[in-house]
Design an enzyme around this catalytic site. Sequence first.
Site, PDB file in Angstrom:
ATOM      1  CE  LYS A  83      40.985  14.807 -61.107  1.00 40.59           C
ATOM      2  NZ  LYS A  83      41.761  15.793 -61.901  1.00 40.59           N
ATOM      3  CB  SER A 160      45.219  15.251 -60.816  1.00 35.89           C
ATOM      4  OG  SER A 160      44.278  16.122 -61.418  1.00 35.89           O
ATOM      5  CB  SER A 184      44.642  17.122 -64.509  1.00 32.66           C
ATOM      6  OG  SER A 184      45.653  17.556 -63.633  1.00 32.66           O
TER       7      SER A 184
END
Length: 484
Positions: A83, A160, A184
């Site tokens: 990420k 996210s 997330s």
Amino acid sequence: MTWTVDQQLELSATQAVEAIQAGQLKAADYVATLLARAQALSNLNAFTVLDVEGALAAAQRIDALGASERARLPLAGLPVIVKDNINTRGLQTSAGTPALEGFLPARHAPSVQRLVDAGAIILGKANMHELAFGITSTNLAPHAGPVRNPWDPERIPGGSSGGTAAAIAARIVPAGLGTDTGGSTRIPAALCGVVGLRPSVGDGGTQRRYHDPQAVVPISHTRDTVGPMGRTVADVALLDAVITGHGPLSPAAVTNLRIGLPAPLWEGLEAALEDVARAALAKLEAAGVTLVPVEMSELLALNDRVSYAIALHEPIEDLAAWLVANHAPAQTVADVAARIASPDVRAAYDAVLADARGGDYHAAMTVWRPRLQQLYAQTFSASGLDALLFPTTRLTAVPIDELNGSSRVSIDGAAPIDEMEAYLRNTDPASNAGIPGLALPAGLVNARLPVGLELDGPAGGDRRLLAIGLAFEAILGTLPAPEI
């Protein structure tokens, strides 16, 4: 053995490592296949950076090792996605926001370093909701843009960590890292039909499972953690074992399991999603799992007193400290906030900079969070529970809102509610309590939209939770590749 492209794409992380270690599959061939897949599916916008040259060079180094050397690497030749808010040496860490675009950290985050030391290959950086402050991954920053769900590119992948989940579900990469503050890793895992772990954070000290100080663009030191994601529980357990230094894990014996069903998290669900979730419960019960209804009537009220008081106060100091520690191009939180591209994130940071919930923070940390933790501990103890089980989200993936990044949603025609609050309701309490959560697929609505189930366990019970997840996956199965 010659592996076709389709066979390579269907390899789980565990299977891919076994094939590379055995010399049956060249790491360079595998990486080349996945890079081609990433380029062919660029419309999903799962990556902010695709490291073609670096990944191929790393794969060639793995192939040059002798068989015994590869065998000593638990992730030999495994491509992973990381990420874009997790520090990676010499590879952009922008958190999907313009003020950090092009920033190259000097060092890997410790969790990333352990994967690389074990033979993993970073294929690229995953797109995400800007600054991790949202659950849609509809990033409106010019260099990033919205991530699209492989099951339906017009719908959100969750966030996210949406890029990580979308890339895994689309068979671009078998596993990777996300981060989790309020849901997330688990929300995108549910909406994309993959597996995501939120490791224990507990008191943030000795109870914190992953230690990545100043190595992740932060929201909240109380709630933030890196979390592994994969197509199977075994894949997630493999990454977790490498990061923590633990050994292999066996599935739990299902006939000895007592699993609690917290009533507040089974209410107000999308009807079609609930049908899939309850069908999964029936399979688990038929296999010998004991399901125990538990009330936890105070759960949501306690969580409300904790959640935003922490999430809107801690970025002031936490993000400021990360910027200084990493010599980032933006020098202050205000500098970052001034260039935020997504309206929903800009509104959140307006509240952060105004310290809109600062007056509630002390009570949240000293009164309400301890009470929430106590509620979980008493629930596990009083009912003799191994874990809690509930739908990861209240609804399946909704259409992307490319104007605002987030909007209001209606569940089966009910009055519209805030999209972020709708998706966070079930995942957020475990985050605030610091306990581990594991999201895994339960099935599909109308054969086209994934539904996830979440297992929550006591603080520090991550290994037991993963063992239960392995057992449940054997009963519920995994999802096929989406038709892209």
